[in-house]
Write a protein that holds these residues in place. Structure first.
Motif, short mmCIF file in Angstrom:
data_model
loop_
_atom_site.label_atom_id
_atom_site.label_comp_id
_atom_site.label_asym_id
_atom_site.label_seq_id
_atom_site.Cartn_x
_atom_site.Cartn_y
_atom_site.Cartn_z
N VAL A 259 0.85 -1.20 0.00
CA VAL A 259 0.00 0.00 0.00
C VAL A 259 0.88 1.25 0.00
CG1 VAL A 259 -1.83 1.25 1.21
CG2 VAL A 259 -1.82 -1.26 1.22
N ALA A 260 1.90 1.25 0.85
CA ALA A 260 2.81 2.40 0.93
C ALA A 260 3.50 2.63 -0.42
CB ALA A 260 3.84 2.17 2.04
N SER A 261 3.94 1.56 -1.05
CA SER A 261 4.63 1.69 -2.34
C SER A 261 3.67 2.18 -3.42
CB SER A 261 5.21 0.34 -2.78
OG SER A 261 5.92 -0.25 -1.74
N GLY A 262 2.44 1.65 -3.38
CA GLY A 262 1.43 2.10 -4.34
C GLY A 262 1.15 3.58 -4.19
N ALA A 263 1.15 4.06 -2.95
CA ALA A 263 0.92 5.48 -2.72
C ALA A 263 2.05 6.32 -3.30
CB ALA A 263 0.78 5.75 -1.22
N VAL A 264 3.28 5.83 -3.20
CA VAL A 264 4.41 6.55 -3.82
C VAL A 264 4.19 6.63 -5.34
CG1 VAL A 264 6.91 6.48 -4.27
CG2 VAL A 264 6.03 5.90 -1.99
N GLY A 265 3.69 5.54 -5.92
CA GLY A 265 3.40 5.54 -7.36
C GLY A 265 2.34 6.57 -7.73
N ILE A 266 1.27 6.62 -6.94
CA ILE A 266 0.20 7.60 -7.20
C ILE A 266 0.76 9.02 -7.08
CG2 ILE A 266 -1.96 8.54 -6.30
CD1 ILE A 266 -2.80 5.72 -5.54
N HIS A 267 1.54 9.24 -6.03
CA HIS A 267 2.15 10.56 -5.78
C HIS A 267 3.00 10.99 -6.98
CE1 HIS A 267 4.23 13.09 -2.40
NE2 HIS A 267 4.37 13.70 -3.55
N ARG A 268 3.80 10.05 -7.44
CA ARG A 268 4.68 10.33 -8.58
C ARG A 268 3.87 10.66 -9.84
NH1 ARG A 268 7.82 5.13 -10.47
NH2 ARG A 268 7.00 5.27 -12.58
N ALA A 269 2.79 9.91 -10.05
CA ALA A 269 1.95 10.16 -11.24
C ALA A 269 1.30 11.54 -11.14
CB ALA A 269 0.89 9.07 -11.37
N MET A 293 3.75 30.72 -6.94
CA MET A 293 2.86 29.92 -6.10
C MET A 293 2.69 28.51 -6.67
SD MET A 293 -0.11 32.17 -4.33
CE MET A 293 -0.42 33.37 -5.62
N VAL A 294 2.75 28.40 -8.00
CA VAL A 294 2.68 27.08 -8.63
C VAL A 294 3.99 26.34 -8.39
CG1 VAL A 294 2.51 25.90 -10.86
CG2 VAL A 294 1.00 27.85 -10.35
N GLN A 295 5.10 27.05 -8.54
CA GLN A 295 6.42 26.43 -8.33
C GLN A 295 6.54 25.88 -6.91
OE1 GLN A 295 9.02 29.70 -9.26
NE2 GLN A 295 8.98 29.27 -11.47
N GLU A 296 6.01 26.62 -5.96
CA GLU A 296 6.11 26.18 -4.56
C GLU A 296 5.41 24.83 -4.39
OE1 GLU A 296 3.35 27.69 -1.89
OE2 GLU A 296 4.66 27.66 -0.16
N ARG A 297 4.22 24.70 -5.02
CA ARG A 297 3.48 23.46 -4.91
C ARG A 297 4.24 22.30 -5.56
NH1 ARG A 297 0.08 27.30 -3.91
NH2 ARG A 297 -1.98 26.92 -3.00
N LEU A 298 4.82 22.54 -6.72
CA LEU A 298 5.57 21.47 -7.40
C LEU A 298 6.79 21.06 -6.57
CD1 LEU A 298 5.49 22.83 -11.09
CD2 LEU A 298 4.07 21.02 -10.10
N ALA A 299 7.46 22.03 -6.00
CA ALA A 299 8.65 21.72 -5.18
C ALA A 299 8.26 20.91 -3.95
CB ALA A 299 9.34 23.03 -4.77
N ASP A 300 7.15 21.28 -3.33
CA ASP A 300 6.68 20.52 -2.16
C ASP A 300 6.32 19.08 -2.54
OD1 ASP A 300 6.99 22.68 -0.50
OD2 ASP A 300 4.86 23.20 -0.40
N MET A 301 5.69 18.93 -3.69
CA MET A 301 5.28 17.58 -4.13
C MET A 301 6.50 16.70 -4.37
SD MET A 301 2.26 18.77 -6.74
CE MET A 301 1.70 17.23 -7.41
N LEU A 302 7.54 17.28 -4.96
CA LEU A 302 8.76 16.50 -5.22
C LEU A 302 9.45 16.11 -3.91
CD1 LEU A 302 10.85 15.38 -7.25
CD2 LEU A 302 12.01 17.60 -7.11
N THR A 303 9.54 17.06 -3.01
CA THR A 303 10.26 16.80 -1.75
C THR A 303 9.52 15.74 -0.92
OG1 THR A 303 10.98 19.09 -1.80
CG2 THR A 303 11.24 17.93 0.29
N SER A 304 8.21 15.87 -0.83
CA SER A 304 7.46 14.88 -0.03
C SER A 304 7.47 13.51 -0.70
CB SER A 304 6.03 15.36 0.24
OG SER A 304 5.35 15.63 -0.96
N LEU A 305 7.55 13.48 -2.04
CA LEU A 305 7.65 12.19 -2.73
C LEU A 305 8.90 11.45 -2.27
CD1 LEU A 305 6.84 10.19 -5.08
CD2 LEU A 305 8.37 11.53 -6.52
#
Ligand SMILES: Cc1cc2nc3c(=O)[nH]c(=O)nc-3n(C[C@H](O)[C@H](O)[C@H](O)COP(=O)(O)OP(=O)(O)OC[C@H]3O[C@@H](n4cnc5c(N)ncnc54)[C@H](O)[C@@H]3O)c2cc1C
Length: 392
Positions: A259-269, A293-305
């Protein structure tokens, strides 16, 4: 149209040995070739695609973590995590199917079954010739599974008669084999729970689809099971009487890595779709991705991934070396599912109205991730496990 040059930033490949990178690319190619063409349609049509089971079996994915000596692919836990990230990035129905069929059913059977039970079911399950389900949850026993009331009453001839009801059981409407958790004495709570492995073709078992339209995982099968004096033989018991609770928890603990790995896949997609969209879509005379403001969101998504994947791989490595604790998989599941839910939310927002339509992938990701926060122990239950370990 801009092309995406940055996928190395979110793929795991650069961090892997050449062998593991090749393995991962092989699963990715399978997912793109066999699963991706159907992922949107099975969701929109709420259809379980039976052919997918054979394809997963032929690719060695259903037998992935099982030992080669019994016909499995002999994957390490890290290989399982990498494979399930790839499946999750493309189709949560397929990844969820694998989590149940392999993580919950086949691995539990391999660990706890006797020779006859293993002989009868393991190879068909690994080849995709049989479908399995894991029947634990009941209307009044969800997070608190020890209070389940499906009752297995012993008969003078040593067989059992089972009565009760299960719901939300993945694959239950189509399964050939079921791991069933019932109590021989409800007063004993967890100590009365006993596991059985049964062929589903028998009297006394009724299966119906879940009521209502599901938020996500719409290409999966979820059913209500009613047992009405269903006869189960003693030879169908999985492990000893009263040891079913431990068997169920062992299965769930192993499945949580998927489940955890699948969530990483969803996050990445979600991140991949958000980068693609925001670099192509122009408003106010420039690509959305040029706005801070868009860049901030993308950067956060990458870091949390990367934070999620690091915890998942840490758990997998500790599992390989036999040093895993309940905290490792609880942290991996909690972090990766919650971070992916946030990332999917951001990805929908960044797509504007297009994020609200199945013509773009992010609304399906947003819907699918919700279930990963719920099944195999909700996020609150994972926090409870961690807090108990810290304080008692
Ligand atoms: C898509 C999908 C597939 C599933 N597949 C299967 C399957 O194959 N087999 C199976 O047996 N089950 C399956 N389930 C059921 C799933 O495991 C349960 O839904 C889950 O365990 C939660 O139980 P519940 O829904 O009864 O919620 P409840 O236990 O009623 O929880 C409701 C809320 O209360 C919170 N809560 C409960 N207890 C506590 C606590 N002690 N502290 C803080 N908060 C708490 C929960 O976190 C949740 O937010 C599936 C569910 C879904 C959605």
């Amino acid at each position: 149209m801009s092309t995406i040059k940055n996928d190395t930033l979110w793929l795991p490949d650069d961090e892997l040995t050449p062998e593991l990178a090749e393995f991962t690319r092989g699963i990715r190619a399978f997912a793109n070739e066999k699963l991706a063409p159907h992922a949107r349609a099975i969701d929109e049509q709420s259809t379980f695609r039976r052919a997918m089971v054979g394809e997963l079996g032929d690719a060695g994915i259903l037998g992935g973590p099982l030992p080669t000596a019994i016909g499995g692919s002999g994957w390490t836990p890290l290989q399982l995590a990498l494979a399930h990230e790839e499946l999750g990035a493309v189709c949560s129905n397929a990844r969820g199917f694998c989590a149940v069929q392999t993580g919950l059913v086949t691995q539990t059977l391999a660990k706890n079954g006797d020779d006859d039970q293993r002989e009868q079911w393991l190879k068909p399950l690994m080849r995709g010739e049989a479908i399995g389900c894991f029947a634990l949850t009941e209307p009044n026993a969800g997070s608190d599974v020890a209070s389940l009331t499906t009752h297995a009453v012993e008969q003078p001839d040593g067989s059992y008669r089972v009565s009760g009801l299960k719901h939300w059981v993945t694959n239950a409407g189509i399964a050939d084999v079921m791991l069933l958790f019932a109590t021989v004495d409800p007063k004993l709570k967890g100590k009365g729970i006993t596991a059985f492995v049964i062929d589903t073709a028998r009297d006394g078992l009724d299966r119906k689809p879940m009521e209502g339209v599901e938020l996500g995982h719409r290409g999966s099968d979820h059913a209500v099971l009613t047992f009405d004096n269903m006869v189960v033989q003693k030879s169908e018991m999985l492990g000893p009487v009263g040891k079913g609770f431990g068997i169920a928890l062992g299965g769930l603990s192993s499945g949580r890595l998927s489940v955890a790995s699948g969530a990483v896949g969803i996050h990445r997609a979600a991140l991949s779709a958000a980068v693609k969209f925001t670099t192509e879509r122009q408003q106010f005379g420039q690509p959305l991705a040029q706005f801070q403001m868009v860049q901030e969101r993308l950067a956060d998504m990458l870091t949390s991934l990367h934070a999620s994947r690091a915890l998942v791989h840490r758990c997998a490595n500790r599992r390989l070396h036999g040093t895993e604790t309940h905290a490792d998989v609880a942290m991996a599941k909690l972090q990766s599912t919650e971070a992916a839910a946030t990332a999917c939310d951001q990805a929908v927002m960044l797509h504007g109205a297009r994020g609200y339509s199945s013509a773009f992938p992010v609304e399906r990701l947003w819907r699918d991730i919700q279930a990963l926060r719920i099944y195999e122990g909700t996020s609150m239950i994972q926090k409870g496990i961690l807090a108990r370990m810290l304080t008692t």
